[in-house]
Design a protein around this motif. Structure first.
Motif, PDB file in Angstrom:
ATOM      1  N   ARG A 112     -10.897  -3.437  -1.304  1.00 42.53           N
ATOM      2  CA  ARG A 112      -9.979  -4.580  -1.246  1.00 42.53           C
ATOM      3  C   ARG A 112      -9.381  -4.747   0.148  1.00 42.53           C
ATOM      4  NH1 ARG A 112      -8.726  -2.635  -6.566  1.00 42.53           N
ATOM      5  NH2 ARG A 112      -6.991  -1.406  -5.728  1.00 42.53           N
ATOM      6  N   LEU A 113      -9.134  -3.636   0.830  1.00 43.74           N
ATOM      7  CA  LEU A 113      -8.632  -3.728   2.204  1.00 43.74           C
ATOM      8  C   LEU A 113      -9.641  -4.451   3.094  1.00 43.74           C
ATOM      9  CD1 LEU A 113      -7.038  -0.189   2.754  1.00 43.74           C
ATOM     10  CD2 LEU A 113      -5.826  -2.376   2.688  1.00 43.74           C
ATOM     11  N   MET A 114     -10.923  -4.146   2.892  1.00 34.59           N
ATOM     12  CA  MET A 114     -11.965  -4.806   3.684  1.00 34.59           C
ATOM     13  C   MET A 114     -12.157  -6.257   3.252  1.00 34.59           C
ATOM     14  SD  MET A 114     -14.906  -1.879   4.211  1.00 34.59           S
ATOM     15  CE  MET A 114     -15.130  -1.566   2.445  1.00 34.59           C
ATOM     16  N   ALA A 115     -11.889  -6.556   1.992  1.00 42.72           N
ATOM     17  CA  ALA A 115     -12.126  -7.904   1.473  1.00 42.72           C
ATOM     18  C   ALA A 115     -11.000  -8.873   1.798  1.00 42.72           C
ATOM     19  CB  ALA A 115     -12.306  -7.843  -0.044  1.00 42.72           C
ATOM     20  N   THR A 116      -9.815  -8.363   2.080  1.00 41.65           N
ATOM     21  CA  THR A 116      -8.629  -9.220   2.249  1.00 41.65           C
ATOM     22  C   THR A 116      -8.740 -10.149   3.447  1.00 41.65           C
ATOM     23  OG1 THR A 116      -7.201  -7.548   1.228  1.00 41.65           O
ATOM     24  CG2 THR A 116      -6.128  -9.215   2.591  1.00 41.65           C
ATOM     25  N   ASN A 117      -8.334 -11.374   3.233  1.00 47.22           N
ATOM     26  CA  ASN A 117      -8.272 -12.378   4.293  1.00 47.22           C
ATOM     27  C   ASN A 117      -6.924 -12.221   5.012  1.00 47.22           C
ATOM     28  OD1 ASN A 117      -8.460 -14.624   5.937  1.00 47.22           O
ATOM     29  ND2 ASN A 117      -8.094 -16.095   4.283  1.00 47.22           N
ATOM     30  N   TRP A 118      -6.852 -11.259   5.924  1.00 47.14           N
ATOM     31  CA  TRP A 118      -5.577 -10.896   6.554  1.00 47.14           C
ATOM     32  C   TRP A 118      -4.981 -12.046   7.359  1.00 47.14           C
ATOM     33  CZ3 TRP A 118      -3.357  -6.808   4.646  1.00 47.14           C
ATOM     34  CH2 TRP A 118      -4.154  -5.782   4.108  1.00 47.14           C
ATOM     35  N   SER A 119      -5.799 -12.933   7.855  1.00 48.29           N
ATOM     36  CA  SER A 119      -5.290 -14.045   8.655  1.00 48.29           C
ATOM     37  C   SER A 119      -4.437 -15.013   7.841  1.00 48.29           C
ATOM     38  CB  SER A 119      -6.445 -14.803   9.297  1.00 48.29           C
ATOM     39  OG  SER A 119      -7.289 -15.382   8.303  1.00 48.29           O
ATOM     40  N   ALA A 120      -4.516 -14.916   6.511  1.00 49.57           N
ATOM     41  CA  ALA A 120      -3.756 -15.821   5.646  1.00 49.57           C
ATOM     42  C   ALA A 120      -2.314 -15.366   5.460  1.00 49.57           C
ATOM     43  CB  ALA A 120      -4.446 -15.941   4.289  1.00 49.57           C
ATOM     44  N   LEU A 216       1.594   7.446  -4.866  1.00 55.12           N
ATOM     45  CA  LEU A 216       1.004   6.857  -3.669  1.00 55.12           C
ATOM     46  C   LEU A 216      -0.268   6.070  -3.982  1.00 55.12           C
ATOM     47  CD1 LEU A 216       1.561   9.766  -1.118  1.00 55.12           C
ATOM     48  CD2 LEU A 216       2.836   7.624  -1.313  1.00 55.12           C
ATOM     49  N   LEU A 217      -1.089   6.588  -4.883  1.00 54.74           N
ATOM     50  CA  LEU A 217      -2.296   5.854  -5.289  1.00 54.74           C
ATOM     51  C   LEU A 217      -1.923   4.543  -5.973  1.00 54.74           C
ATOM     52  CD1 LEU A 217      -4.509   8.774  -6.646  1.00 54.74           C
ATOM     53  CD2 LEU A 217      -4.943   7.394  -4.597  1.00 54.74           C
ATOM     54  N   HIS A 218      -0.935   4.602  -6.835  1.00 54.02           N
ATOM     55  CA  HIS A 218      -0.460   3.397  -7.521  1.00 54.02           C
ATOM     56  C   HIS A 218       0.146   2.428  -6.505  1.00 54.02           C
ATOM     57  CE1 HIS A 218       1.502   1.855 -11.501  1.00 54.02           C
ATOM     58  NE2 HIS A 218       1.158   0.858 -10.702  1.00 54.02           N
ATOM     59  N   ALA A 219       0.884   2.986  -5.545  1.00 52.96           N
ATOM     60  CA  ALA A 219       1.540   2.160  -4.531  1.00 52.96           C
ATOM     61  C   ALA A 219       0.538   1.391  -3.681  1.00 52.96           C
ATOM     62  CB  ALA A 219       2.419   3.036  -3.630  1.00 52.96           C
ATOM     63  N   ALA A 220      -0.653   1.940  -3.512  1.00 48.16           N
ATOM     64  CA  ALA A 220      -1.684   1.271  -2.713  1.00 48.16           C
ATOM     65  C   ALA A 220      -2.507   0.291  -3.537  1.00 48.16           C
ATOM     66  CB  ALA A 220      -2.615   2.309  -2.086  1.00 48.16           C
ATOM     67  N   THR A 221      -2.489   0.435  -4.853  1.00 46.18           N
ATOM     68  CA  THR A 221      -3.344  -0.384  -5.713  1.00 46.18           C
ATOM     69  C   THR A 221      -2.823  -1.806  -5.890  1.00 46.18           C
ATOM     70  OG1 THR A 221      -4.177   1.534  -6.942  1.00 46.18           O
ATOM     71  CG2 THR A 221      -4.310  -0.616  -8.036  1.00 46.18           C
ATOM     72  N   ASP A 222      -1.565  -1.953  -6.267  1.00 52.75           N
ATOM     73  CA  ASP A 222      -1.044  -3.291  -6.569  1.00 52.75           C
ATOM     74  C   ASP A 222      -1.035  -4.226  -5.360  1.00 52.75           C
ATOM     75  OD1 ASP A 222      -0.583  -1.924  -8.965  1.00 52.75           O
ATOM     76  OD2 ASP A 222       1.135  -3.175  -9.437  1.00 52.75           O
ATOM     77  N   PRO A 223      -0.463  -3.815  -4.222  1.00 52.96           N
ATOM     78  CA  PRO A 223      -0.447  -4.764  -3.087  1.00 52.96           C
ATOM     79  C   PRO A 223      -1.834  -5.108  -2.560  1.00 52.96           C
ATOM     80  CG  PRO A 223       0.364  -2.605  -2.399  1.00 52.96           C
ATOM     81  CD  PRO A 223       0.263  -2.582  -3.892  1.00 52.96           C
ATOM     82  N   THR A 224      -2.759  -4.146  -2.551  1.00 55.43           N
ATOM     83  CA  THR A 224      -4.108  -4.467  -2.065  1.00 55.43           C
ATOM     84  C   THR A 224      -4.809  -5.422  -3.026  1.00 55.43           C
ATOM     85  OG1 THR A 224      -5.008  -2.458  -3.105  1.00 55.43           O
ATOM     86  CG2 THR A 224      -4.390  -2.323  -0.776  1.00 55.43           C
ATOM     87  N   THR A 225      -4.519  -5.299  -4.315  1.00 57.27           N
ATOM     88  CA  THR A 225      -5.101  -6.222  -5.293  1.00 57.27           C
ATOM     89  C   THR A 225      -4.563  -7.626  -5.096  1.00 57.27           C
ATOM     90  OG1 THR A 225      -5.341  -4.440  -6.923  1.00 57.27           O
ATOM     91  CG2 THR A 225      -5.393  -6.699  -7.760  1.00 57.27           C
ATOM     92  N   PHE A 226      -3.243  -7.742  -4.973  1.00 51.44           N
ATOM     93  CA  PHE A 226      -2.625  -9.064  -4.830  1.00 51.44           C
ATOM     94  C   PHE A 226      -3.020  -9.746  -3.520  1.00 51.44           C
ATOM     95  CE2 PHE A 226       1.142  -7.484  -7.597  1.00 51.44           C
ATOM     96  CZ  PHE A 226       0.325  -7.533  -8.709  1.00 51.44           C
ATOM     97  N   LEU A 227      -3.064  -8.965  -2.441  1.00 51.29           N
ATOM     98  CA  LEU A 227      -3.408  -9.553  -1.148  1.00 51.29           C
ATOM     99  C   LEU A 227      -4.885  -9.943  -1.085  1.00 51.29           C
ATOM    100  CD1 LEU A 227      -1.371  -7.237   1.263  1.00 51.29           C
ATOM    101  CD2 LEU A 227      -0.883  -9.627   0.700  1.00 51.29           C
ATOM    102  N   ALA A 228      -5.737  -9.145  -1.708  1.00 52.12           N
ATOM    103  CA  ALA A 228      -7.172  -9.458  -1.695  1.00 52.12           C
ATOM    104  C   ALA A 228      -7.484 -10.713  -2.492  1.00 52.12           C
ATOM    105  CB  ALA A 228      -7.973  -8.282  -2.238  1.00 52.12           C
TER     106      ALA A 228
END
Length: 283
Positions: A112-120, A216-228
């Protein structure tokens, strides 16, 4: 005052399935009330249709309610003297196969980190979402893998039942989305997914030996999902690479399959009862 405190501690130390469910239900109710309160006070600053539209909206609508709920949960655990038990080493040693759960959570995070459109997104929004993730990880893990698991262990439940109930209660937390107007089919799929994810968090906690890593694993899951995906439980125009997001989604099914298999593999007992005999349940 001391006698009343002892009564309070004894009541919760005598852990049962229904007391654990009660805690989860009260937590969900308090969380919803906090959200309503924040909405009444500063609702004009929250974009309900698109909470990721700006950092302030994301902080007030997403991060603040879960942060305040987490503080209340921590104070509850502290009132019972459970903080050291919850955040200390796991009383039941994990098995090597449980590390598979860690991989099933870590790999899709990177996808998901690689998939995210960070420019948005602005830097401010990304930072708020990272903070939101920490709040979610801390609060939901404290509630289910912390308080619920500790309560059931204190009540003498075997780890298999602790595993199933804590994962089930975590899933039931998300069934409350029905009251927010979410489609029943979407809620049903979410409940199945969250049971699998909750199971992965339990197994990760056992594998690593500490709840901190599950947080920490949970903390990384939700925001990466929403941003992706560009939204919450939906895909928006700001979504990233569709192929990578779909690939990450396949790990949800793998988690559910491992969760079902783990029901037969998880064994053991914490041997940490408080004032009551062990529950005659499967180990």
């Amino acid at each position: 005052m001391e006698n009343n405190s002892s009564t309070w501690v004894r009541f919760w130390n005598r852990g049962t399935w229904w007391k654990a469910l009660l805690i989860v239900a009260v937590y969900w109710g308090v969380y919803e009330l906090i959200g309503l309160g924040i909405g009444a006070l500063v609702g004009g600053s929250i974009d309900l249709g698109s909470p990721l539209s700006d950092p302030l909206s994301a902080f007030l609508g997403l991060a603040l309610p879960i942060l305040l709920s987490g503080i209340l949960l921590f104070l509850f655990a502290r009132s019972l003297g459970w903080v050291k038990e919850i955040f200390g080493p796991q009383p039941v040693r994990g098995k090597a196969w449980m590390w598979v759960a860690v991989l099933l959570v870590v790999i899709p995070i990177f996808l998901r980190l690689m998939a995210t459109n960070w420019s948005a997104y602005s830097i401010g929004l990304v930072l708020v979402m990272a903070f939101f993730g920490l709040c979610v990880g801390f609060t939901e893990e404290l509630a289910t893998r912390g308080i619920v698991v500790n309560m059931l262990r204190n009540g003498g439940y075997g780890e298999r039942l602790v595993f199933v109930l804590s994962s089930l209660y975590f899933a039931l937390l998300h069934s409350g989305n029905l009251l927010t107007g979410m489609a029943p089919l979407v809620v049903a799929v979410t409940v199945v997914y969250t049971f699998g994810f909750g199971a992965m968090m339990y197994l990760s906690m056992r594998a690593t030996g500490r709840i901190t890593w599950a947080i920490l694993l949970h903390a990384a899951t939700d925001p990466t999902t929403f941003l992706a995906t560009g939204g919450i439980d939906a895909t928006s125009a700001t979504a990233g690479a569709e192929e990578l997001i779909s690939l990450a989604g396949l790990f949800n099914w793998a988690s559910i399959l491992l969760a079902l298999l783990a029901i037969f593999l998880v064994t053991g007992r914490a041997n940490r009862t408080h004032d009551i005999p062990p529950v005659p349940a499967v180990a």
